[in-house]
Write an enzyme that holds these catalytic residues in place. Structure first.
Site, PDB file in Angstrom:
ATOM      1  N   ARG A 170     -14.180   9.986 -12.374  1.00 32.79           N
ATOM      2  CA  ARG A 170     -14.835  10.946 -11.481  1.00 32.79           C
ATOM      3  C   ARG A 170     -16.142  11.456 -12.093  1.00 32.79           C
ATOM      4  NH1 ARG A 170     -11.530   8.583  -9.758  1.00 32.79           N
ATOM      5  NH2 ARG A 170      -9.663   9.158  -8.600  1.00 32.79           N
ATOM      6  N   SER A 246      -9.652  16.929  -3.410  1.00 35.14           N
ATOM      7  CA  SER A 246      -9.078  17.274  -4.712  1.00 35.14           C
ATOM      8  C   SER A 246     -10.104  18.047  -5.538  1.00 35.14           C
ATOM      9  CB  SER A 246      -8.650  16.007  -5.458  1.00 35.14           C
ATOM     10  OG  SER A 246      -7.636  15.335  -4.745  1.00 35.14           O
ATOM     11  N   GLU A 342     -13.694  18.799 -10.139  1.00 36.35           N
ATOM     12  CA  GLU A 342     -14.389  17.610  -9.650  1.00 36.35           C
ATOM     13  C   GLU A 342     -15.725  17.933  -8.991  1.00 36.35           C
ATOM     14  OE1 GLU A 342     -12.560  14.606  -7.364  1.00 36.35           O
ATOM     15  OE2 GLU A 342     -10.706  14.575  -8.504  1.00 36.35           O
TER      16      GLU A 342
END
Length: 346
Positions: A170, A246, A342
């Site tokens: 990520r 997320s 994230e």
């Protein structure tokens, strides 16, 4: 690239429709970019001289904590095509403003599988390399060939391969040293002609079994359909309940640390990595700390998926970050594990 052309700038521009959390913030200036020439014009326009620039596609991976005192570039570049193929793969280019899920659907419809595990991830094609999006056993970098980007400071067009993009979990060059330095204008993917299913994740295997494919080798379309069904069942629609998907990365720990955790928490959800380390399910850690379904101010944790932080109505980016910090502190205190966000926080 084309020659520059003039374009309208909009002052005091509302960003609420342009971020999936639905934060009610504004930009000093904004312009919609539909062509290469418009991008060059925006970068060279004297009205934006000296201003900070923010590139927004779908706004699905950003937390805006206040008004943006600069120029927002709303990337709406469109187009997708097969640029070449050989005996082993198709090379497919998509413009940065293409909707990611629609692009994945198109590749399947054209008989070019390989991205189906990444179905229904919100956002645009241009955002995919920045985040190195991934889901259900596949990361975007595994299908990446190259990208074209424009340097904000100079207007220079560059082409970057995987090495220059420095993809991580990520993560990428564009979230680190390259942050706020480039506008991605297109991405080329390499889709292999020899296809093999990736259906090892429990949720996907369970969904395939539910439609009678538990013992059969699934097709690319079957995996696509399973991923879509699982995501729709677990994740809230950002158009209904503001969120950025997320919010936390799944932390990766050394084997010895995992063994110590597993001794105390035998039910801990984990995934052994090729290098011997262990990836932990951040959602499980958060749920275990009692955060699933809880609310702090107008921000909350989703009832079905503890990884997802939501705007229950009128929340600010600051409130969401305060909630995230409280969760991080509880997880660190109980498990000795640091959770990393994230989204990009501005």
């Amino acid at each position: 690239m084309s020659q520059p052309e003039s374009l309208p700038f909009i002052a005091d521009f509302p960003l609420k429709p342009h971020n999936t959390f639905g934060f009610d913030v504004r930009a000093r200036l904004a312009c919609r970019i539909e062509t290469d020439a418009q991008l060059l014009a925006a970068l060279r326009d004297p009205r934006a001289a000296g201003l900070r620039r923010l590139v927004l596609g779908g706004g699905s991976n950003v937390v805006l904590t206040g008004d943006f005192d600069g120029l927002v570039l709303l990337v709406a570049l469109r187009g997708r095509k097969v640029v070449r193929e050989d005996d082993e793969a198709w090379y497919v280019e998509a413009a940065a403003g293409e909707n990611w899920h629609e692009f994945v659907s198109w590749t399947l419809a054209e008989g070019m599988p390989g991205l189906e595990n990444l179905a229904l991830i919100p956002g645009t094609v241009g955002a995919a390399p920045i985040q190195n999006i991934g889901a259900y056993g596949l990361e975007m970098c595994e299908r990446f060939a190259s990208l074209r980007a424009v340097e904000l400071a100079t207007g220079k067009l560059v082409e970057l391969g995987a090495g220059a993009c420095r993809f991580g979990y990520r993560d990428s060059f564009f979230k680190q040293e390259g942050r706020e330095r480039f506008v991605i204008v297109s991405v080329t993917f390499r889709l292999p002609k020899v296809w093999a299913p990736r259906a090892g994740y429990t949720d996907i295997a369970r969904q395939l079994a539910a439609v009678g494919l538990g013992d059969a080798t699934p097709t690319p379309q079957a995996i696509f359909d399973a991923v879509v069904a699982v995501r729709r069942a677990k994740l809230p629609d950002p158009f209904v309940l503001g969120n950025a998907g997320s919010f936390f990365k799944n932390p990766v720990v050394e084997s010895a640390q995992f063994d110590a955790l597993a001794a105390k928490e035998p039910e801990i959800v984990s995934y052994r990595q090729a290098d011997g380390r262990v990836k932990l399910a951040a959602g499980w850690l958060i749920d275990r700390c009692g955060w699933k379904g809880r609310t702090l101010g107008a921000a909350g944790v989703h009832e079905r998926q503890a990884l997802v932080l939501v705007n229950r109505g009128g929340a600010s980016g600051t409130e969401v970050l305060a909630l995230a910090k409280a969760i991080q502190q509880d997880v660190a205190q109980r498990f000795g594990v640091e959770l990393e966000a994230e989204p990009v926080c501005l």
